[in-house]
Design a protein around this motif. Structure first.
Motif, short mmCIF file in Angstrom:
data_model
loop_
_atom_site.label_atom_id
_atom_site.label_comp_id
_atom_site.label_asym_id
_atom_site.label_seq_id
_atom_site.Cartn_x
_atom_site.Cartn_y
_atom_site.Cartn_z
N MET A 271 0.94 -1.21 0.06
CA MET A 271 0.00 -0.07 0.07
C MET A 271 1.03 1.09 -0.11
O MET A 271 0.44 2.32 -0.82
CB MET A 271 -1.07 -0.18 1.26
N SER A 272 1.99 1.04 0.68
CA SER A 272 3.01 2.18 0.91
C SER A 272 3.49 2.63 -0.50
O SER A 272 3.59 3.67 -1.18
CB SER A 272 4.00 2.08 2.06
N HIS A 273 3.93 1.67 -1.29
CA HIS A 273 4.59 1.63 -2.61
C HIS A 273 3.50 2.21 -3.59
O HIS A 273 3.95 3.03 -4.37
CB HIS A 273 5.16 0.54 -3.14
N VAL A 274 2.36 1.65 -3.53
CA VAL A 274 1.30 2.11 -4.51
C VAL A 274 0.85 3.78 -4.18
O VAL A 274 0.73 4.56 -5.12
CB VAL A 274 0.02 1.30 -4.54
N ALA A 275 0.83 4.20 -3.10
CA ALA A 275 0.56 5.42 -2.54
C ALA A 275 1.69 6.40 -2.97
O ALA A 275 1.80 7.52 -2.95
CB ALA A 275 0.22 5.69 -1.07
#
Length: 108
Positions: free
Chosen positions: A15-19
């Motif tokens: 989720m952090s990478h996508v954000a």
């Protein structure tokens, strides 16, 4: 319990990478804070997972599962379409993860 922490670490990392795309080079405060907190959470979960699993196995599983999860999420959220060669690579990563788990190499 290590598996639960590993999965939580993968989810936080993915989720952090996508954000990260939404930070606009870390110029937007909310997405930037989400990315930083997501990475912090991922490492905290991975540290817990390593209490019951070897470091190399945790890292290999984390990296492989995160690659697959980020790719799937970016396809869904950003409609990034990937070619057959890329999906074949993702399948090979998944096969590698399955092989690690079937090998029993993560037992003490």
């Amino acid at each position: 319990m290590s598996w639960i922490f590993l999965i939580l670490g993968v989810a936080a990392e993915a989720m952090s990478h996508v954000a990260l795309k939404e930070t606009d080079g870390f110029t937007k405060p909310f997405p930037s804070a989400f990315v930083l907190l997501g990475h912090l959470a991922a490492f905290m979960f991975l540290g817990q997972a390593m209490k019951g699993m070897p470091i190399g196995i945790v890292h290999a599983l984390w990296a492989g599962l995160a690659i697959i999860t980020v790719t799937l999420l970016s396809t869904i959220i950003y409609r990034q379409h990937l070619d057959l060669t890329t999906w074949t690579g993702m399948a090979l990563v998944a096969i590698g993860i399955a092989m690690i788990n079937l090998s029993g190499g993560h037992n003490h």
